[in-house]
Write a protein that holds these residues in place. Structure first.
Motif, PDB file in Angstrom:
ATOM      1  N   ARG A 312       0.834  -1.126  -0.017  1.00 33.81           N
ATOM      2  CA  ARG A 312       0.085   0.051   0.040  1.00 33.81           C
ATOM      3  C   ARG A 312       0.873   1.269   0.090  1.00 33.81           C
ATOM      4  O   ARG A 312       0.583   2.114  -0.784  1.00 33.81           O
ATOM      5  CB  ARG A 312      -1.066  -0.054   1.225  1.00 33.81           C
ATOM      6  N   ARG A 313       1.733   1.440   0.883  1.00 36.18           N
ATOM      7  CA  ARG A 313       2.852   2.516   1.051  1.00 36.18           C
ATOM      8  C   ARG A 313       3.468   2.558  -0.330  1.00 36.18           C
ATOM      9  O   ARG A 313       3.974   3.923  -0.616  1.00 36.18           O
ATOM     10  CB  ARG A 313       3.716   2.195   2.403  1.00 36.18           C
ATOM     11  N   ARG A 314       3.979   1.428  -1.089  1.00 36.40           N
ATOM     12  CA  ARG A 314       4.838   1.327  -2.175  1.00 36.40           C
ATOM     13  C   ARG A 314       3.968   2.169  -3.143  1.00 36.40           C
ATOM     14  O   ARG A 314       4.410   2.635  -4.098  1.00 36.40           O
ATOM     15  CB  ARG A 314       4.995   0.066  -2.481  1.00 36.40           C
ATOM     16  N   GLY A 315       2.524   1.933  -3.044  1.00 32.04           N
ATOM     17  CA  GLY A 315       1.691   2.569  -4.261  1.00 32.04           C
ATOM     18  C   GLY A 315       0.428   1.506  -4.878  1.00 32.04           C
ATOM     19  O   GLY A 315       0.102   1.891  -5.623  1.00 32.04           O
ATOM     20  N   TYR A 316       0.774   0.326  -4.507  1.00 28.05           N
ATOM     21  CA  TYR A 316      -0.024  -0.705  -5.020  1.00 28.05           C
ATOM     22  C   TYR A 316      -1.491  -0.303  -4.977  1.00 28.05           C
ATOM     23  O   TYR A 316      -1.721   0.213  -3.914  1.00 28.05           O
ATOM     24  CB  TYR A 316       0.217  -2.093  -4.680  1.00 28.05           C
ATOM     25  N   THR A 317      -2.382  -0.661  -5.780  1.00 24.77           N
ATOM     26  CA  THR A 317      -3.773  -0.339  -5.660  1.00 24.77           C
ATOM     27  C   THR A 317      -4.615  -1.541  -5.173  1.00 24.77           C
ATOM     28  O   THR A 317      -3.978  -2.705  -5.520  1.00 24.77           O
ATOM     29  CB  THR A 317      -4.569  -0.105  -7.291  1.00 24.77           C
ATOM     30  N   PRO A 318      -5.488  -1.532  -4.403  1.00 25.87           N
ATOM     31  CA  PRO A 318      -6.211  -2.681  -4.046  1.00 25.87           C
ATOM     32  C   PRO A 318      -6.792  -3.602  -5.106  1.00 25.87           C
ATOM     33  O   PRO A 318      -6.935  -4.639  -5.145  1.00 25.87           O
ATOM     34  CB  PRO A 318      -7.288  -2.306  -3.115  1.00 25.87           C
ATOM     35  N   GLU A 319      -7.152  -2.673  -6.457  1.00 27.20           N
ATOM     36  CA  GLU A 319      -7.765  -3.386  -7.408  1.00 27.20           C
ATOM     37  C   GLU A 319      -6.589  -4.308  -7.905  1.00 27.20           C
ATOM     38  O   GLU A 319      -7.033  -5.464  -8.499  1.00 27.20           O
ATOM     39  CB  GLU A 319      -8.156  -2.276  -8.518  1.00 27.20           C
ATOM     40  N   SER A 320      -5.501  -3.636  -7.944  1.00 31.60           N
ATOM     41  CA  SER A 320      -4.335  -4.724  -8.824  1.00 31.60           C
ATOM     42  C   SER A 320      -4.099  -5.989  -8.019  1.00 31.60           C
ATOM     43  O   SER A 320      -3.907  -6.992  -8.506  1.00 31.60           O
ATOM     44  CB  SER A 320      -3.120  -3.845  -8.956  1.00 31.60           C
ATOM     45  N   ILE A 321      -4.196  -5.819  -6.699  1.00 36.12           N
ATOM     46  CA  ILE A 321      -3.913  -7.010  -5.812  1.00 36.12           C
ATOM     47  C   ILE A 321      -5.052  -7.924  -5.849  1.00 36.12           C
ATOM     48  O   ILE A 321      -4.870  -9.154  -6.196  1.00 36.12           O
ATOM     49  CB  ILE A 321      -3.686  -6.656  -4.337  1.00 36.12           C
ATOM     50  N   ARG A 322      -6.301  -7.758  -6.029  1.00 36.40           N
ATOM     51  CA  ARG A 322      -7.353  -8.340  -6.183  1.00 36.40           C
ATOM     52  C   ARG A 322      -7.175  -9.095  -7.459  1.00 36.40           C
ATOM     53  O   ARG A 322      -7.570 -10.304  -7.768  1.00 36.40           O
ATOM     54  CB  ARG A 322      -8.852  -7.740  -6.004  1.00 36.40           C
ATOM     55  N   ASP A 323      -6.989  -8.413  -8.547  1.00 31.15           N
ATOM     56  CA  ASP A 323      -6.806  -8.718  -9.772  1.00 31.15           C
ATOM     57  C   ASP A 323      -5.638  -9.998  -9.709  1.00 31.15           C
ATOM     58  O   ASP A 323      -6.050 -11.028 -10.671  1.00 31.15           O
ATOM     59  CB  ASP A 323      -6.506  -7.687 -10.789  1.00 31.15           C
ATOM     60  N   PHE A 324      -4.622  -9.755  -9.436  1.00 33.94           N
ATOM     61  CA  PHE A 324      -3.582 -10.574  -9.079  1.00 33.94           C
ATOM     62  C   PHE A 324      -4.180 -11.848  -8.509  1.00 33.94           C
ATOM     63  O   PHE A 324      -3.836 -13.232  -9.042  1.00 33.94           O
ATOM     64  CB  PHE A 324      -2.313 -10.071  -8.054  1.00 33.94           C
ATOM     65  N   CYS A 325      -4.756 -11.730  -7.269  1.00 36.07           N
ATOM     66  CA  CYS A 325      -5.099 -13.060  -6.821  1.00 36.07           C
ATOM     67  C   CYS A 325      -6.233 -13.893  -7.542  1.00 36.07           C
ATOM     68  O   CYS A 325      -6.031 -15.123  -7.488  1.00 36.07           O
ATOM     69  CB  CYS A 325      -5.964 -12.544  -5.427  1.00 36.07           C
ATOM     70  N   ASN A 326      -7.070 -13.082  -8.117  1.00 37.89           N
ATOM     71  CA  ASN A 326      -7.970 -13.811  -9.092  1.00 37.89           C
ATOM     72  C   ASN A 326      -7.382 -14.616 -10.372  1.00 37.89           C
ATOM     73  O   ASN A 326      -7.729 -15.804 -10.631  1.00 37.89           O
ATOM     74  CB  ASN A 326      -8.884 -12.834  -9.699  1.00 37.89           C
TER      75      ASN A 326
END
Ligand code: ATP
Ligand code: MG
Length: 578
Positions: A312-326
């Motif tokens: 989060r601090r690095r700048g990742y978006t929650p959307e990109s993490i959810r996309d990755f997990c899917n």
């Protein structure tokens, strides 16, 4: 909340995509249960973190799976803190876990539970086991228990205390609770089978004595339930239908089932899937804690960490993490996923929404000799060529600008199309300039300044006479630009699989000494003075950046590079397609 509508409300952001991830073996099991009516069509999952560290991207996989499945089936997902080990757990971790789950876009509503809230009930279940002759108080030390447990090839030996009478067991167990015995002096053990081929079934410890304060129950208890006992009972108490966990618990499932069966209470189905491993990092709270405690990183939220708070601090978006997990889906075999895929998901997300801006990370001053001394022009610049609706902004242009030091070579090699003595290039959103002189430090010989001329006729970005230039450089106006510190990151570890340690090696030996490069005195276009904590930008030719939420101060911003532009994953995908 019986219809589960609310849970699909907020969780929907992640779960909508989860549905498109297709059917996997977990959903197949749930479908089968729904077909046979095992749980009356109910789907109720839980995410059960132990509050002994910050969540990492592996936990995100579990969160997306549990909340995602609940939302998909119109069910519910609980947040349950698995806080049965008082020695390692802290309130700070509880708070960080809640923040991270919320940030990822999931909502447990009022279903925030703690295994420690069930201690009394668990004690009651343990007493029932004793009364049924299914558990006994054992006086062996933990070393002795381990020693008598046997091995994969050898059966275990029965404890000399195994055949105590029910009365004696009840009396001793009550006195264990009352605090009569020292830490580790006695345990309550399930009476199962010391010859079982499954070592977990060889009279496992159910409760142990530990005279430590618990972060929620204080000194109320000095006996604490073991994970295997607490977890299945907690699932049962919450009437969880599908208890999804990682593969290392597969061998514990017979014990999970045994406790619920013997107690005759609601029986949840445990389902195991392969944990996420990522290249060039470690996903184990224990190892991450060692990095934090040893000062190898600046904290749990160091932008190099694979923690949710670090990402989060690095700048990742929650959307990109959810996309990755899917995208990674769920499987039954352990693999190590390329960290490039995570970066790729971020780029896909930000490419659409991040405004393009100009930032000069290693500035070299350029003076445009034939440009009026005090003139300032506003040059129009598009914010995102991928999305015209994002509009344009005005950039001040003046006589002194900065360009990237790397964009100039005194002796340009072949195929270097940027600036060199006598050469003409285009300034992005501005004029053509030609380098006419190079100013150097007389002592060191270092280039300190370039003198250039500009062609007034090229403001549109092209020359009216049709002459071409091969290079286009980004730039900022010297007197209008802001100064910032910029941090560039590489992998936390230099080795692809840092969990793979040989004799005499330690995973920390593989830390990447060049993981962080900090550049001071970078010059950014003036609008970036207003960058907020949730804004993300593409610095032209450098990658995606955001403000560092911790170290930035008024007038002295610090920017993190989230990812560079180069996308090796996109190349891999392209190759696979062709
Ligand atoms: P670690 O090994 O990092 O200490 P853990 O399993 O001990 O993790 P818990 O707090 O017990 O951490 O995990 C909460 C949930 O997250 C569990 O259901 C666990 O199976 C899941 N989980 C933990 N690590 C991963 C991972 N790498 N991939 C997928 N799920 C994970
Ligand atoms: Mg655990």
């Amino acid at each position: 909340m019986s219809n589960g509508k609310n849970s699909s409300g907020k969780a929907g952001g992640g779960a909508g995509k989860a549905a498109s991830a297709g059917r996997d073996f977990i959903r197949a099991i749930i479908d089968e249960h729904n077909r046979t009516g095992r749980y009356d069509g109910r789907v109720h999952t839980r995410f059960p973190p132990e509050p002994n560290g910050y969540l990492h991207i592996g936990h995100a996989k579990s969160i997306c799976l549990n909340f995602g499945i609940a939302a998909e089936y119109g069910g519910l997902c609980n947040l349950r803190f698995d806080d049965t080990n008082p020695s390692k757990e802290e309130v700070e971790y509880v708070e960080s876990i809640k923040e991270d789950v919320r940030w990822l876009g999931f909502d447990w509503e009022d279903r925030e539970y703690y295994a420690s809230d069930y201690f009394e009930q668990l004690y009651g279940y343990a007493v029932e086991l004793v009364k049924m002759g299914k558990a006994y108080v054992c006086d062996l030390s933990s070393d002795e228990v381990r020693e008598q447990r046997g091995t994969l090839t050898e059966p275990g030996r029965e404890s000399p205390y195994r055949n105590r009478s029910i009365e004696e067991n009840l009396d001793l167990f009550e006195r264990m609770r009352a605090g009569e015995f020292r830490t580790g002096a006695r345990t309550l053990r399930a009476k199962i089978d010391m010859t079982s081929p499954n070592i977990n079934m060889r009279d496992p410890v159910t409760c142990r004595i530990m005279h430590s304060s618990h972060h929620r129950t204080g000194d109320q208890w000095c006996i604490y339930p073991m994970y295997d006992f607490a977890h299945c009972c907690s699932d049962s108490i919450e009437r969880i239908t599908h208890s999804i966990c990682t593969l290392e618990f597969e061998d514990h499932r017979p014990l999970y089932d045994w406790y619920l069966e013997e107690l005759g209470i609601f029986h949840s189905q445990q389902i195991e899937f392969a944990r996420l491993n990522l290249t060039y990092t470690v996903l184990s709270k224990r190892k991450l804690l060692l990095l934090v405690e040893g000062g190898y990183v600046s904290g749990w939220d160091d932008p190099l960490m694979p923690t949710i708070s670090g990402l989060r601090r690095r700048g990742y978006t929650p959307e990109s993490i959810r996309d990755f997990c899917n995208r990674i889906g769920v499987a039954k075999n352990d693999t190590r996923v390329s960290i490039d895929l995570l970066a790729h998901c971020l780029r896909e997300d930000l490419n659409k929404q991040a405004p393009r801006v100009m930032a000069v990370l290693r500035p070299l001053k350029v003076v445009i000799d034939n440009y009026p001394d005090d003139a300032i022009e506003d040059m129009e610049a598009v914010n995102n060529p991928e999305d015209p609706s994002m509009g344009t902004r005005m950039l001040p242009f003046s006589r002194e600008i900065y360009i990237e030091r790397d964009d100039f070579r005194e002796d340009p090699p072949k195929k270097f199309f940027r600036l060199a003595p006598g050469r003409e290039v285009r300034l992005k959103h501005a004029y053509f300039i030609t380098c006419i002189d190079v100013v150097k430090d007389t002592k060191t010989g270092e280039v300190t300044e370039l003198r250039c001329t500009y062609d007034h006729e090229t403001r549109s970005g092209d020359a009216p006479d049709g002459r071409k230039v091969k290079g286009t450089l980004h730039w900022v106006s010297a007197k209008h630009s802001i100064t910032a510190t910029v941090r560039l990151y590489d992998h936390l570890f230099a080795k692809e699989n840092p969990d793979d340690v040989g004799k005499g090696e330690d995973f920390k030996d593989f830390l990447n000494p060049n993981a962080l490069e900090e550049l001071k005195g970078c010059r950014l276009e003036p609008g970036l003075a207003r960058a907020g904590s949730v804004d993300r930008f593409q610095f032209l030719r450098h990658g995606y950046f955001c403000v560092d939420s911790r170290d930035s101060t008024e007038g002295a911003p610090v920017f993190n590079r989230i990812v560079p532009l180069r996308d090796s994953w996109a190349k891999i995908e392209k190759k696979q397609r062709s």
